[in-house]
Motif scaffolding. Structure first.
Motif, mmCIF file in Angstrom:
data_model
loop_
_atom_site.group_PDB
_atom_site.id
_atom_site.type_symbol
_atom_site.label_atom_id
_atom_site.label_comp_id
_atom_site.label_asym_id
_atom_site.label_seq_id
_atom_site.Cartn_x
_atom_site.Cartn_y
_atom_site.Cartn_z
ATOM 1 N N ILE A 3 39.608 18.275 45.031
ATOM 2 C CA ILE A 3 39.259 19.535 44.372
ATOM 3 C C ILE A 3 40.170 19.778 43.175
ATOM 4 C CG2 ILE A 3 39.014 22.028 44.621
ATOM 5 C CD1 ILE A 3 38.560 21.636 47.587
ATOM 6 N N ILE A 4 39.558 20.196 42.075
ATOM 7 C CA ILE A 4 40.290 20.714 40.921
ATOM 8 C C ILE A 4 39.948 22.196 40.798
ATOM 9 C CG2 ILE A 4 40.562 20.643 38.416
ATOM 10 C CD1 ILE A 4 39.814 17.675 38.519
ATOM 11 N N ASP A 5 40.959 23.015 40.843
ATOM 12 C CA ASP A 5 40.772 24.457 40.726
ATOM 13 C C ASP A 5 40.777 24.827 39.244
ATOM 14 O OD1 ASP A 5 40.820 27.197 40.835
ATOM 15 O OD2 ASP A 5 42.596 27.343 42.122
ATOM 16 N N THR A 6 39.652 25.306 38.735
ATOM 17 C CA THR A 6 39.552 25.636 37.308
ATOM 18 C C THR A 6 39.828 27.109 37.017
ATOM 19 O OG1 THR A 6 37.178 26.189 37.320
ATOM 20 C CG2 THR A 6 37.774 23.851 37.073
ATOM 21 N N HIS A 7 40.312 27.847 38.026
ATOM 22 C CA HIS A 7 40.477 29.282 37.784
ATOM 23 C C HIS A 7 41.619 29.835 38.622
ATOM 24 C CE1 HIS A 7 38.237 32.557 35.685
ATOM 25 N NE2 HIS A 7 39.000 33.304 36.472
ATOM 26 N N LEU A 8 42.821 29.417 38.302
ATOM 27 C CA LEU A 8 44.014 29.873 39.011
ATOM 28 C C LEU A 8 44.789 30.854 38.151
ATOM 29 C CD1 LEU A 8 46.317 29.797 41.115
ATOM 30 C CD2 LEU A 8 47.140 27.719 39.970
ATOM 31 N N HIS A 9 45.052 32.030 38.711
ATOM 32 C CA HIS A 9 45.912 33.012 38.055
ATOM 33 C C HIS A 9 47.276 33.000 38.741
ATOM 34 C CE1 HIS A 9 42.381 34.709 36.119
ATOM 35 N NE2 HIS A 9 41.840 35.026 37.277
ATOM 36 N N LEU A 10 48.328 32.812 37.980
ATOM 37 C CA LEU A 10 49.678 32.933 38.510
ATOM 38 C C LEU A 10 50.341 34.136 37.853
ATOM 39 C CD1 LEU A 10 50.676 29.169 38.560
ATOM 40 C CD2 LEU A 10 50.025 30.600 40.513
ATOM 41 N N ILE A 11 51.031 34.934 38.658
ATOM 42 C CA ILE A 11 51.532 36.220 38.183
ATOM 43 C C ILE A 11 53.044 36.288 38.359
ATOM 44 C CG2 ILE A 11 51.446 38.719 38.554
ATOM 45 C CD1 ILE A 11 48.510 38.372 39.387
ATOM 46 N N TYR A 12 53.738 36.506 37.254
ATOM 47 C CA TYR A 12 55.197 36.578 37.219
ATOM 48 C C TYR A 12 55.604 37.877 36.522
ATOM 49 C CZ TYR A 12 55.421 31.644 38.608
ATOM 50 O OH TYR A 12 55.301 30.440 39.286
ATOM 51 N N PRO A 13 55.614 38.996 37.251
ATOM 52 C CA PRO A 13 55.913 40.288 36.618
ATOM 53 C C PRO A 13 57.316 40.380 36.030
ATOM 54 C CG PRO A 13 54.906 40.583 38.784
ATOM 55 C CD PRO A 13 55.271 39.142 38.666
ATOM 56 N N ASP A 14 58.225 39.503 36.470
ATOM 57 C CA ASP A 14 59.571 39.542 35.923
ATOM 58 C C ASP A 14 59.653 38.935 34.531
ATOM 59 O OD1 ASP A 14 58.971 37.039 37.080
ATOM 60 O OD2 ASP A 14 61.100 36.513 37.205
ATOM 61 N N ARG A 15 58.593 38.204 34.142
ATOM 62 C CA ARG A 15 58.597 37.526 32.836
ATOM 63 C C ARG A 15 57.546 38.064 31.879
ATOM 64 N NH1 ARG A 15 61.250 32.219 33.105
ATOM 65 N NH2 ARG A 15 60.381 32.008 31.005
ATOM 66 N N LEU A 16 56.433 38.556 32.428
ATOM 67 C CA LEU A 16 55.291 38.950 31.609
ATOM 68 C C LEU A 16 54.766 40.301 32.060
ATOM 69 C CD1 LEU A 16 53.545 35.462 31.847
ATOM 70 C CD2 LEU A 16 54.671 36.358 29.799
ATOM 71 N N SER A 17 54.039 40.974 31.162
ATOM 72 C CA SER A 17 53.503 42.302 31.460
ATOM 73 C C SER A 17 52.002 42.218 31.723
ATOM 74 C CB SER A 17 53.777 43.242 30.281
ATOM 75 O OG SER A 17 53.206 44.508 30.503
ATOM 76 N N TYR A 18 51.568 42.837 32.834
ATOM 77 C CA TYR A 18 50.161 42.830 33.241
ATOM 78 C C TYR A 18 49.724 44.291 33.454
ATOM 79 C CZ TYR A 18 51.769 38.142 34.664
ATOM 80 O OH TYR A 18 52.339 36.883 34.711
ATOM 81 N N PRO A 19 49.372 45.007 32.407
ATOM 82 C CA PRO A 19 49.058 46.435 32.553
ATOM 83 C C PRO A 19 47.954 46.724 33.568
ATOM 84 C CG PRO A 19 49.329 45.847 30.237
ATOM 85 C CD PRO A 19 49.339 44.566 31.004
ATOM 86 N N TRP A 20 46.976 45.860 33.669
ATOM 87 C CA TRP A 20 45.828 46.095 34.553
ATOM 88 C C TRP A 20 46.204 46.098 36.030
ATOM 89 C CZ3 TRP A 20 44.192 42.375 38.092
ATOM 90 C CH2 TRP A 20 44.759 41.105 37.956
#
Length: 276
Positions: A3-20
């Motif tokens: 399997i190749i996952d073509t839609h992975l979200h990785l979330i690092y709030p300490d490095r980047l801002s995700y207002p949503w």
């Protein structure tokens, strides 16, 4: 099954801002690469394509640079703003950061006014992607599929991937009119379908049979050569787990040939996103 996952979200709030994420408390926390790989090591997922996570606009280039350094990430689909006159320079900057490891771009359209994607400037900017062999992921609500249809018709030279089966409203109005609208956009040869992101449109007690008619209609509409698999992790955890999603999808397509299943789970992704 590889399997190749073509839609992975990785979330690092300490490095980047995700207002949503303020409006998504169920997943408003870090989702690092090691947590993902710990779960998927028994599922057959060998590689993943990182999908932009709608970071704050000033963080777009920082996200692109950061995720390409994470383990198991074979490429990324970067965020962008095709509605802006500065898009050509943004594209150049992104390519300078990631080169050929940038496989495509995405602008989330279901969170903005429909008028964002309709001006000629938006289409003209997306037309530049073909020069670099880049794809464009369409993230639209089911009632917005006409917007994707219009863009794909204007730009037959650009490869579009329709995310999340076109986001059918499974808990609401159900199969129709999504079914006919999905068939229409699938009729364009430059649009591919991503089998992902539908479990989160269900109640937590969803079953394989809840998802079956939607998955089967997408595959029937696009055909086995134009569909790819995506986890939509960690959004998928809002109503279940990634493991449950993969196991249900395997059950849905389990009676089809091994060749077709391999196309869905890996082979088409290698070709469409140029991973091989």
């Amino acid at each position: 099954m590889r399997i190749i996952d073509t839609h992975l979200h990785l979330i690092y709030p300490d490095r980047l801002s995700y207002p949503w994420l303020k409006g998504a408390p169920a997943i408003n926390r870090p989702w690092p690469a090691d947590t993902y790989w710990a779960e998927v090591k028994t599922l057959g997922i060998e590689q993943a394509l990182h999908m932009e996570v709608d970071v704050a606009e000033p963080d777009i280039e920082s996200e692109t640079a950061f995720v390409l350094g994470l383990p198991g990430i074979v490429g990324c689909v970067a965020a962008c703003r095709p509605e802006l006159a500065d898009f050509p320079r943004q594209l150049d900057r992104l390519l300078a950061i990631g080169g050929t490891r940038i496989k495509g771009l995405r602008r989330i359209l279901h969170e903005v006014d429909d008028a964002v994607s309709t001006p000629q400037l938006f289409a003209d900017n997306l037309g530049r992607l073909a020069l670099h062999g880049l794809t464009f992921d369409l993230c639209l609500r089911a009632d917005q599929l006409h917007l994707g249809l219009a863009l794909a018709r204007k730009l037959p030279e650009v490869t579009f991937i329709l995310d999340h089966c076109g986001n059918p409203d499974i808990n609401g109005i159900g199969l129709d009119p999504w079914r006919a609208d999905l068939r229409a956009i699938a009729g364009l040869p430059n649009v591919q379908g991503k089998v992902s992101g539908i479990a989160n449109h269900c109640d937590p007690d969803w079953t394989t049979e809840t998802l079956r008619p939607y998955v089967e209609h997408v595959i029937d509409s696009f055909g086995w050569d134009r569909v790819v698999f995506g986890s939509d992790y960690p959004v998928v955890t809002k109503t279940g787990t990634l493991t449950r999603w993969v196991e249900s999808l395997r059950e849905i397509v389990g009676s089809d040939s091994a060749e077709n299943q391999q196309k869905l789970f890996a082979g088409n992704a290698e070709r469409i996103y140029r991973l091989a």
